[in-house]
Every structure is written in structure tokens, then in C-alpha cells.
Design a protein around this motif. Sequence first.
Motif, PDB file in Angstrom:
ATOM      1  N   ILE A  37       0.864  -1.189  -0.059  1.00 34.86           N
ATOM      2  CA  ILE A  37       0.034  -0.031  -0.063  1.00 34.86           C
ATOM      3  C   ILE A  37       0.848   1.265  -0.147  1.00 34.86           C
ATOM      4  O   ILE A  37       0.742   2.132  -0.749  1.00 34.86           O
ATOM      5  CB  ILE A  37      -0.963   0.028   1.107  1.00 34.86           C
ATOM      6  N   ALA A  38       1.944   1.309   0.867  1.00 35.00           N
ATOM      7  CA  ALA A  38       3.036   2.484   0.765  1.00 35.00           C
ATOM      8  C   ALA A  38       3.379   2.673  -0.735  1.00 35.00           C
ATOM      9  O   ALA A  38       3.561   3.895  -1.015  1.00 35.00           O
ATOM     10  CB  ALA A  38       3.908   2.152   1.875  1.00 35.00           C
ATOM     11  N   ASP A  39       3.702   1.495  -1.289  1.00 35.83           N
ATOM     12  CA  ASP A  39       4.310   1.701  -2.897  1.00 35.83           C
ATOM     13  C   ASP A  39       3.260   2.341  -3.652  1.00 35.83           C
ATOM     14  O   ASP A  39       3.471   2.881  -4.607  1.00 35.83           O
ATOM     15  CB  ASP A  39       5.143   0.465  -3.296  1.00 35.83           C
ATOM     16  N   LEU A  40       1.990   1.674  -3.491  1.00 38.22           N
ATOM     17  CA  LEU A  40       0.913   1.832  -4.496  1.00 38.22           C
ATOM     18  C   LEU A  40       0.612   3.322  -4.424  1.00 38.22           C
ATOM     19  O   LEU A  40       0.118   4.035  -5.235  1.00 38.22           O
ATOM     20  CB  LEU A  40      -0.315   1.327  -4.078  1.00 38.22           C
ATOM     21  N   LYS A  41       1.073   4.136  -3.225  1.00 32.71           N
ATOM     22  CA  LYS A  41       0.654   5.518  -3.258  1.00 32.71           C
ATOM     23  C   LYS A  41       1.487   6.238  -3.988  1.00 32.71           C
ATOM     24  O   LYS A  41       1.088   7.630  -4.325  1.00 32.71           O
ATOM     25  CB  LYS A  41       0.928   5.814  -1.421  1.00 32.71           C
ATOM     26  N   ARG A  42       2.811   5.905  -4.303  1.00 28.30           N
ATOM     27  CA  ARG A  42       3.924   6.625  -5.154  1.00 28.30           C
ATOM     28  C   ARG A  42       4.028   5.858  -6.492  1.00 28.30           C
ATOM     29  O   ARG A  42       5.014   6.613  -7.214  1.00 28.30           O
ATOM     30  CB  ARG A  42       4.902   6.880  -4.141  1.00 28.30           C
ATOM     31  N   GLU A  43       3.596   4.711  -6.721  1.00 31.83           N
ATOM     32  CA  GLU A  43       4.270   3.972  -7.780  1.00 31.83           C
ATOM     33  C   GLU A  43       2.943   3.518  -8.690  1.00 31.83           C
ATOM     34  O   GLU A  43       1.902   3.411  -8.324  1.00 31.83           O
ATOM     35  CB  GLU A  43       5.013   2.857  -7.506  1.00 31.83           C
ATOM     36  N   THR A  44       3.463   3.110  -9.856  1.00 28.02           N
ATOM     37  CA  THR A  44       2.352   2.684 -10.792  1.00 28.02           C
ATOM     38  C   THR A  44       2.629   1.218 -11.259  1.00 28.02           C
ATOM     39  O   THR A  44       3.978   1.026 -11.516  1.00 28.02           O
ATOM     40  CB  THR A  44       2.458   3.397 -12.209  1.00 28.02           C
ATOM     41  N   PHE A  45       1.574   0.267 -11.126  1.00 31.06           N
ATOM     42  CA  PHE A  45       1.790  -0.929 -11.743  1.00 31.06           C
ATOM     43  C   PHE A  45       0.915  -1.644 -12.793  1.00 31.06           C
ATOM     44  O   PHE A  45      -0.244  -0.985 -12.798  1.00 31.06           O
ATOM     45  CB  PHE A  45       1.678  -1.997 -10.491  1.00 31.06           C
ATOM     46  N   ASP A  46       1.151  -2.364 -13.453  1.00 33.44           N
ATOM     47  CA  ASP A  46       0.047  -2.784 -14.581  1.00 33.44           C
ATOM     48  C   ASP A  46      -0.677  -4.082 -14.024  1.00 33.44           C
ATOM     49  O   ASP A  46      -1.648  -4.115 -14.823  1.00 33.44           O
ATOM     50  CB  ASP A  46       1.174  -3.280 -15.781  1.00 33.44           C
ATOM     51  N   LEU A  47      -0.363  -4.706 -13.099  1.00 32.19           N
ATOM     52  CA  LEU A  47      -0.997  -5.815 -12.643  1.00 32.19           C
ATOM     53  C   LEU A  47      -0.582  -6.125 -10.963  1.00 32.19           C
ATOM     54  O   LEU A  47       0.765  -5.839 -10.725  1.00 32.19           O
ATOM     55  CB  LEU A  47      -0.675  -7.112 -13.385  1.00 32.19           C
ATOM     56  N   LEU A  48      -1.708  -6.521 -10.206  1.00 36.18           N
ATOM     57  CA  LEU A  48      -1.267  -6.820  -9.089  1.00 36.18           C
ATOM     58  C   LEU A  48      -1.415  -8.438  -8.710  1.00 36.18           C
ATOM     59  O   LEU A  48      -2.810  -8.916  -9.126  1.00 36.18           O
ATOM     60  CB  LEU A  48      -2.172  -6.118  -7.813  1.00 36.18           C
ATOM     61  N   ILE A  49      -0.808  -8.862  -7.788  1.00 30.72           N
ATOM     62  CA  ILE A  49      -1.068 -10.613  -7.590  1.00 30.72           C
ATOM     63  C   ILE A  49      -1.022 -10.437  -6.110  1.00 30.72           C
ATOM     64  O   ILE A  49      -0.111 -10.075  -5.287  1.00 30.72           O
ATOM     65  CB  ILE A  49       0.105 -11.551  -8.116  1.00 30.72           C
ATOM     66  N   LEU A  50      -1.906 -10.860  -5.391  1.00 35.35           N
ATOM     67  CA  LEU A  50      -2.387 -10.615  -4.153  1.00 35.35           C
ATOM     68  C   LEU A  50      -2.362 -12.283  -3.462  1.00 35.35           C
ATOM     69  O   LEU A  50      -3.581 -12.942  -3.925  1.00 35.35           O
ATOM     70  CB  LEU A  50      -3.610  -9.918  -4.047  1.00 35.35           C
ATOM     71  N   ASP A  51      -2.105 -12.386  -2.395  1.00 32.50           N
ATOM     72  CA  ASP A  51      -2.399 -13.513  -1.412  1.00 32.50           C
ATOM     73  C   ASP A  51      -3.164 -12.991  -0.487  1.00 32.50           C
ATOM     74  O   ASP A  51      -3.699 -11.784  -0.398  1.00 32.50           O
ATOM     75  CB  ASP A  51      -1.065 -13.772  -0.481  1.00 32.50           C
ATOM     76  N   TRP A  52      -3.997 -14.029   0.139  1.00 36.21           N
ATOM     77  CA  TRP A  52      -5.078 -13.403   0.785  1.00 36.21           C
ATOM     78  C   TRP A  52      -4.710 -13.471   2.398  1.00 36.21           C
ATOM     79  O   TRP A  52      -4.828 -12.277   3.113  1.00 36.21           O
ATOM     80  CB  TRP A  52      -6.222 -14.730   0.856  1.00 36.21           C
ATOM     81  N   ASN A  53      -3.820 -14.404   2.952  1.00 34.91           N
ATOM     82  CA  ASN A  53      -3.596 -14.598   4.525  1.00 34.91           C
ATOM     83  C   ASN A  53      -2.207 -13.716   4.476  1.00 34.91           C
ATOM     84  O   ASN A  53      -1.397 -14.209   3.920  1.00 34.91           O
ATOM     85  CB  ASN A  53      -3.530 -15.874   4.831  1.00 34.91           C
ATOM     86  N   LEU A  54      -2.141 -12.757   5.061  1.00 35.52           N
ATOM     87  CA  LEU A  54      -0.716 -11.995   5.366  1.00 35.52           C
ATOM     88  C   LEU A  54      -0.621 -11.713   6.772  1.00 35.52           C
ATOM     89  O   LEU A  54      -1.569 -11.724   7.572  1.00 35.52           O
ATOM     90  CB  LEU A  54      -0.960 -10.850   4.523  1.00 35.52           C
TER      91      LEU A  54
END
Length: 231
Positions: A37-54
Motif C-alpha cells: 500500500i505504501a508503494d501504491l501511493k507513489r508507484e504505478t503497476f500494470d497488474l497486482l498479484i495478491l495473497d489472502w492471508n498475510l
Amino acid sequence: MRIAILEDEAVLAEQLSGVLERAGHICYCYSKGSAIIADLKRETFDLLILDWNLPDTTGIDVLRWVREHIDHVPPILFVTSRGEESDIVEALDMGADDYVVKPVQTGEVLARVGALFRRSYPSKGKDIEIFGDHQFEQKSTSVTVSGEQIILTPKEFGLALLLFQNLDRALSRAYILEKVWGRNPDLLTRTLDAHISRIRVKLSLRPESGFRLLPVYSYGYRLEKLNQGEE
């Protein structure tokens, strides 16, 4: 393409990033939701791959944050051990684009990523791309504006095409530099700014021509297509 992978299992994160980078993508791995989330505030990505349990949150919470705070949401692929139908339905209803249950086959993930890119970025890869009066020809790296050919350097061409392919989407400086100059380019900030200034002039990216190329404070740049009469 630029991919962010949120996966707290280091071995799997390395496995996924390895197969995707061999396919030509650039991957950034995160083990905590707060970090991505910290990087999404200042960076651009073309795709996100997310795990559920963190360790600190859930992939669903990250997905919710993305939907609430990012204007142009990239495609999102869940890769998780949670395989109950209710989990899959919840993720898809929240806005995930696809869902893979662990243990994963890297070939399947690669195929699903490819399908998401083809669906989400259908115009990219064509030899000729047209945006109103602006026509880009990839093979010759030439641009015409209202039928008049404009001379651009290869880097100017790549930068201009990237901005047009992402109309109305803010792009981070790091994203632009990686796309046009390659990963971790040894460039000064003013190099990008100088190229932006040149293509703004050469391609007449001004309100009177229907476009506005703006800096986004502490982030990067955005090329906007204006409605008729808007300034």
C-alpha cells in the motif's frame, strides 16, 4: 509489464517473480499489505498479484484499499490457499479479475497473467495506434499529427506512445523510466522532465489541441484528453 506480488511465502514469491521475469515482466515482491500500500501511493503497476492471508492484514483489505484509493485500478489476480467457493465469490465480488488456488502451477499463473494483460491492455502491441489526430507507427517510430509527420527521437517516441496508451492515468516517474529507459536507469530526474518538455512542444500537447500534459506532484505525469471546450 510492471507487476506487484503480495506474497508472504518467500519461496513462492521468488518462484512467481522468476517465471514472470523470464517472460519479460518486471516484478516487485512484498510480504506485507502495509508495504505494498505504501508503494501504491507513489508507484504505478500494470497488474497486482495478491495473497489472502498475510501477517498484518488480508488480501481482501488490500483489494478494498486499491478500489477506494486508486483512480485507474490495474487487473488483480488472487493467488491463495483459500479455495472455498465463498472465498472465490467474495474476492471476485470485491473486484478481483481472476483467482488461482494454491498449490499453483507456474505455467497456469503465466497463462492467466497473459490473458489479463490481453483483456486489460488490448491496444498495446499493434504496429499502428491512433489517438484522435495523433498516429503512431511502431516499426518506423514515426508520429503524424493531423497528417503532418513529427520527428521524434526513439526515446521521445516511446515516452509519447506510453502517455497516449495511458490517457488520463497518472504514471509514476519510476514506471515511466522503466518503460522507456529500462529497469533501474542511471538517469537524473531532469532527463525525464526535459523529454516531457520536448514532446509537449513537438506534439502540441496543450489544451487548445485537446490534450493537457501535467505533472502530478510527488508522483509523475498524466496526459489528459480534454472534452471539447474544456481548458
